[in-house]
Write a protein that holds these residues in place. Sequence first.
Motif, mmCIF file in Angstrom:
data_model
loop_
_atom_site.group_PDB
_atom_site.id
_atom_site.type_symbol
_atom_site.label_atom_id
_atom_site.label_comp_id
_atom_site.label_asym_id
_atom_site.label_seq_id
_atom_site.Cartn_x
_atom_site.Cartn_y
_atom_site.Cartn_z
ATOM 1 N N PHE A 12 0.856 -1.180 0.000
ATOM 2 C CA PHE A 12 0.000 0.000 0.000
ATOM 3 C C PHE A 12 0.895 1.233 0.000
ATOM 4 C CE2 PHE A 12 0.743 -1.085 4.417
ATOM 5 C CZ PHE A 12 0.955 0.129 5.047
ATOM 6 N N LYS A 13 0.338 2.352 -0.417
ATOM 7 C CA LYS A 13 1.105 3.592 -0.497
ATOM 8 C C LYS A 13 0.627 4.575 0.564
ATOM 9 C CE LYS A 13 2.021 3.240 -5.426
ATOM 10 N NZ LYS A 13 1.877 3.869 -6.741
ATOM 11 N N ALA A 14 1.590 5.346 1.076
ATOM 12 C CA ALA A 14 1.279 6.406 2.028
ATOM 13 C C ALA A 14 2.376 7.466 1.949
ATOM 14 C CB ALA A 14 1.171 5.851 3.442
ATOM 15 N N LYS A 15 1.986 8.692 2.204
ATOM 16 C CA LYS A 15 2.950 9.790 2.200
ATOM 17 C C LYS A 15 3.558 9.950 3.587
ATOM 18 C CE LYS A 15 1.155 12.323 -1.687
ATOM 19 N NZ LYS A 15 2.270 12.420 -2.578
ATOM 20 N N VAL A 16 4.868 10.195 3.612
ATOM 21 C CA VAL A 16 5.620 10.399 4.847
ATOM 22 C C VAL A 16 6.182 11.810 4.822
ATOM 23 C CG1 VAL A 16 7.582 9.645 6.233
ATOM 24 C CG2 VAL A 16 6.240 7.959 4.950
ATOM 25 N N GLU A 71 19.279 -0.387 -0.233
ATOM 26 C CA GLU A 71 19.916 -0.247 1.083
ATOM 27 C C GLU A 71 20.858 0.955 1.134
ATOM 28 O OE1 GLU A 71 22.441 -2.900 4.322
ATOM 29 O OE2 GLU A 71 21.945 -3.757 2.371
ATOM 30 N N GLU A 72 21.644 1.129 0.111
ATOM 31 C CA GLU A 72 22.600 2.236 0.082
ATOM 32 C C GLU A 72 21.883 3.591 0.164
ATOM 33 O OE1 GLU A 72 25.883 4.203 -2.978
ATOM 34 O OE2 GLU A 72 25.188 2.169 -3.324
ATOM 35 N N ASN A 73 20.816 3.755 -0.598
ATOM 36 C CA ASN A 73 20.100 5.031 -0.602
ATOM 37 C C ASN A 73 19.269 5.242 0.669
ATOM 38 O OD1 ASN A 73 21.205 5.976 -2.968
ATOM 39 N ND2 ASN A 73 19.604 5.072 -4.240
ATOM 40 N N VAL A 74 18.777 4.165 1.262
ATOM 41 C CA VAL A 74 18.085 4.293 2.543
ATOM 42 C C VAL A 74 19.076 4.778 3.604
ATOM 43 C CG1 VAL A 74 16.969 2.998 4.417
ATOM 44 C CG2 VAL A 74 16.237 2.660 2.040
ATOM 45 N N LYS A 75 20.289 4.237 3.582
ATOM 46 C CA LYS A 75 21.319 4.685 4.529
ATOM 47 C C LYS A 75 21.693 6.138 4.281
ATOM 48 C CE LYS A 75 23.267 0.203 5.606
ATOM 49 N NZ LYS A 75 24.427 -0.681 5.592
ATOM 50 N N LEU A 76 21.787 6.533 3.013
ATOM 51 C CA LEU A 76 22.095 7.924 2.682
ATOM 52 C C LEU A 76 20.994 8.855 3.184
ATOM 53 C CD1 LEU A 76 23.896 10.011 1.307
ATOM 54 C CD2 LEU A 76 22.736 9.468 -0.854
ATOM 55 N N MET A 77 19.738 8.469 2.993
ATOM 56 C CA MET A 77 18.630 9.281 3.494
ATOM 57 C C MET A 77 18.703 9.404 5.015
ATOM 58 S SD MET A 77 14.512 8.740 3.346
ATOM 59 C CE MET A 77 14.100 9.679 1.889
ATOM 60 N N ALA A 78 18.986 8.295 5.692
ATOM 61 C CA ALA A 78 19.059 8.299 7.151
ATOM 62 C C ALA A 78 20.185 9.194 7.652
ATOM 63 C CB ALA A 78 19.242 6.878 7.677
ATOM 64 N N GLN A 79 21.288 9.238 6.922
ATOM 65 C CA GLN A 79 22.396 10.112 7.302
ATOM 66 C C GLN A 79 22.085 11.579 7.001
ATOM 67 O OE1 GLN A 79 25.406 9.559 8.855
ATOM 68 N NE2 GLN A 79 24.532 7.552 9.286
ATOM 69 N N SER A 80 21.380 11.831 5.923
ATOM 70 C CA SER A 80 21.106 13.197 5.485
ATOM 71 C C SER A 80 19.928 13.832 6.219
ATOM 72 C CB SER A 80 20.821 13.212 3.980
ATOM 73 O OG SER A 80 21.925 12.702 3.266
ATOM 74 N N TYR A 81 18.931 13.018 6.541
ATOM 75 C CA TYR A 81 17.704 13.499 7.187
ATOM 76 C C TYR A 81 17.472 12.640 8.423
ATOM 77 C CZ TYR A 81 17.321 15.762 2.712
ATOM 78 O OH TYR A 81 17.592 16.515 1.596
ATOM 79 N N ILE A 82 17.998 13.094 9.541
ATOM 80 C CA ILE A 82 18.095 12.304 10.765
ATOM 81 C C ILE A 82 16.755 11.751 11.233
ATOM 82 C CG2 ILE A 82 18.735 12.438 13.206
ATOM 83 C CD1 ILE A 82 20.893 14.501 12.325
ATOM 84 N N THR A 83 15.690 12.501 11.085
ATOM 85 C CA THR A 83 14.390 12.050 11.584
ATOM 86 C C THR A 83 13.619 11.189 10.584
ATOM 87 O OG1 THR A 83 13.269 14.066 10.829
ATOM 88 C CG2 THR A 83 14.173 14.083 13.078
ATOM 89 N N ALA A 84 14.135 11.039 9.371
ATOM 90 C CA ALA A 84 13.406 10.325 8.323
ATOM 91 C C ALA A 84 13.101 8.859 8.662
ATOM 92 C CB ALA A 84 14.147 10.415 6.991
ATOM 93 N N PRO A 85 14.067 8.061 9.137
ATOM 94 C CA PRO A 85 13.746 6.655 9.389
ATOM 95 C C PRO A 85 12.610 6.461 10.397
ATOM 96 C CG PRO A 85 16.116 6.951 9.356
ATOM 97 C CD PRO A 85 15.500 8.322 9.341
ATOM 98 N N ALA A 86 12.626 7.214 11.477
ATOM 99 C CA ALA A 86 11.559 7.097 12.472
ATOM 100 C C ALA A 86 10.226 7.563 11.895
ATOM 101 C CB ALA A 86 11.909 7.886 13.727
ATOM 102 N N ALA A 87 10.248 8.609 11.087
ATOM 103 C CA ALA A 87 9.016 9.096 10.463
ATOM 104 C C ALA A 87 8.441 8.047 9.518
ATOM 105 C CB ALA A 87 9.276 10.404 9.720
ATOM 106 N N ILE A 88 9.305 7.366 8.781
ATOM 107 C CA ILE A 88 8.866 6.322 7.850
ATOM 108 C C ILE A 88 8.252 5.164 8.636
ATOM 109 C CG2 ILE A 88 9.645 4.635 6.146
ATOM 110 C CD1 ILE A 88 11.892 6.820 5.487
ATOM 111 N N ARG A 89 8.968 4.709 9.645
ATOM 112 C CA ARG A 89 8.469 3.594 10.472
ATOM 113 C C ARG A 89 7.145 3.950 11.145
ATOM 114 N NH1 ARG A 89 11.773 3.668 15.178
ATOM 115 N NH2 ARG A 89 10.272 5.275 15.679
ATOM 116 N N ASP A 90 7.075 5.134 11.733
ATOM 117 C CA ASP A 90 5.872 5.539 12.454
ATOM 118 C C ASP A 90 4.675 5.702 11.525
ATOM 119 O OD1 ASP A 90 7.475 5.499 14.696
ATOM 120 O OD2 ASP A 90 7.590 7.677 14.898
ATOM 121 N N THR A 91 4.906 6.235 10.329
ATOM 122 C CA THR A 91 3.821 6.361 9.355
ATOM 123 C C THR A 91 3.335 4.979 8.950
ATOM 124 O OG1 THR A 91 4.655 8.478 8.543
ATOM 125 C CG2 THR A 91 3.180 7.248 7.075
#
Length: 103
Positions: A12-16, A71-91
């Motif tokens: 399913f799709k959702a915006k984060v 995986e590489e780009n997910v890690k890059l996003m996590a390094q660049s936007y610190i709150t992004a992984p938690a926002a993705i998981r929580d959404t």
Amino acid sequence: MARLTLKPNPTFKAKVEIMQPGSDAVEVEFVFKHRTRDEMDEFIKSLAELTLEDQVLAVASGWELVDPFNEENVKLMAQSYITAPAAIRDTYIRELIKARAKN
């Protein structure tokens, strides 16, 4: 007649909302993996053992970004936007179980 099927779509799709330092947040659409109740219980139990990047890889299978979802780009996003992984998981959790927080 209801449009509910007993076997939901596997994704399913959702915006984060991704916070950008010094700028407005940006909404990024993710493709999330559906889980059954039992699978979700197991996922929630495993969260403490997973890195934030692994949590994103466990819940999502794609995004609307130009860069490929891997995986590489997910890690890059996590390094660049610190709150992004938690926002993705929580959404993901909120969308899957619809446990919306009350203000």
